[in-house]
Design a protein around this motif. Sequence first.
Motif, short mmCIF file in Angstrom:
data_model
loop_
_atom_site.label_atom_id
_atom_site.label_comp_id
_atom_site.label_asym_id
_atom_site.label_seq_id
_atom_site.Cartn_x
_atom_site.Cartn_y
_atom_site.Cartn_z
N ASN A 12 59.74 90.06 42.57
CA ASN A 12 59.45 89.16 43.68
C ASN A 12 59.03 87.75 43.24
O ASN A 12 58.42 87.02 44.00
CB ASN A 12 58.38 89.75 44.60
CG ASN A 12 58.82 91.08 45.15
OD1 ASN A 12 59.94 91.23 45.61
ND2 ASN A 12 57.95 92.06 45.06
N PHE A 13 59.33 87.36 42.01
CA PHE A 13 59.01 86.03 41.53
C PHE A 13 59.95 85.02 42.18
O PHE A 13 61.16 85.25 42.26
CB PHE A 13 59.18 85.98 40.00
CG PHE A 13 58.90 84.64 39.39
CD1 PHE A 13 57.61 84.28 39.04
CD2 PHE A 13 59.92 83.73 39.17
CE1 PHE A 13 57.34 83.06 38.46
CE2 PHE A 13 59.66 82.51 38.60
CZ PHE A 13 58.37 82.16 38.24
N VAL A 14 59.41 83.93 42.68
CA VAL A 14 60.21 82.87 43.27
C VAL A 14 59.89 81.58 42.54
O VAL A 14 58.73 81.17 42.48
CB VAL A 14 59.91 82.71 44.78
CG1 VAL A 14 60.68 81.54 45.36
CG2 VAL A 14 60.23 84.00 45.52
N THR A 46 52.22 79.48 51.83
CA THR A 46 52.78 80.66 51.18
C THR A 46 52.60 81.90 52.04
O THR A 46 53.52 82.70 52.21
CB THR A 46 52.12 80.88 49.80
OG1 THR A 46 52.34 79.70 49.01
CG2 THR A 46 52.68 82.09 49.10
N MET A 47 51.41 82.07 52.62
CA MET A 47 51.15 83.24 53.45
C MET A 47 51.98 83.23 54.73
O MET A 47 52.41 84.27 55.22
CB MET A 47 49.66 83.36 53.78
CG MET A 47 48.79 83.63 52.56
SD MET A 47 49.30 85.05 51.57
CE MET A 47 48.92 86.39 52.67
N LYS A 51 57.44 86.46 52.21
CA LYS A 51 57.83 87.77 52.75
C LYS A 51 56.98 88.83 52.06
O LYS A 51 57.34 89.33 51.00
CB LYS A 51 59.31 88.01 52.53
CG LYS A 51 60.16 87.01 53.28
CD LYS A 51 61.61 87.16 53.00
CE LYS A 51 62.38 86.09 53.76
NZ LYS A 51 63.76 86.00 53.37
N PHE A 52 55.85 89.13 52.67
CA PHE A 52 54.90 90.06 52.09
C PHE A 52 54.91 91.36 52.88
O PHE A 52 55.01 91.35 54.09
CB PHE A 52 53.48 89.49 52.10
CG PHE A 52 53.37 88.21 51.32
CD1 PHE A 52 53.28 88.25 49.94
CD2 PHE A 52 53.37 86.99 51.96
CE1 PHE A 52 53.17 87.08 49.21
CE2 PHE A 52 53.27 85.82 51.24
CZ PHE A 52 53.17 85.86 49.87
N ASN A 56 52.11 99.09 52.87
CA ASN A 56 51.88 100.15 51.88
C ASN A 56 50.73 99.81 50.94
O ASN A 56 50.62 100.39 49.87
CB ASN A 56 53.16 100.40 51.07
CG ASN A 56 54.27 100.93 51.95
OD1 ASN A 56 54.01 101.69 52.88
ND2 ASN A 56 55.48 100.53 51.68
N ALA A 57 49.90 98.88 51.35
CA ALA A 57 48.79 98.46 50.49
C ALA A 57 47.85 99.63 50.25
O ALA A 57 47.61 100.46 51.12
CB ALA A 57 48.04 97.30 51.13
#
Length: 90
Positions: A12-14, A46-47, A51-52, A56-57
Amino acid sequence: MWIKKFGLNINNFVYEEISLEKVDGEIFKNTNHGLGSDHLKLFDYTMENGKFNFHNAKNIELDTVEYNTNKNRYRIDYINVVPRLEIQGI
């Protein structure tokens, strides 16, 4: 650029390069090192736009830690999630 290559190994690195065209005067004020950035506005951006998936945390439970020296006892607990440091003289 090395950072792009480094990011290929991270899920998930951008990578997004800030050029003069992306300097907005709000989040990024220049293209110098650090970009003159407002870190709180960058976090909010960013938040809001990332796309977070927090569904499933998992909760991470950390144990209380104590360190003793000749002068003090240092106790770190996470009872309220945020670490709390207590220093007691011996």
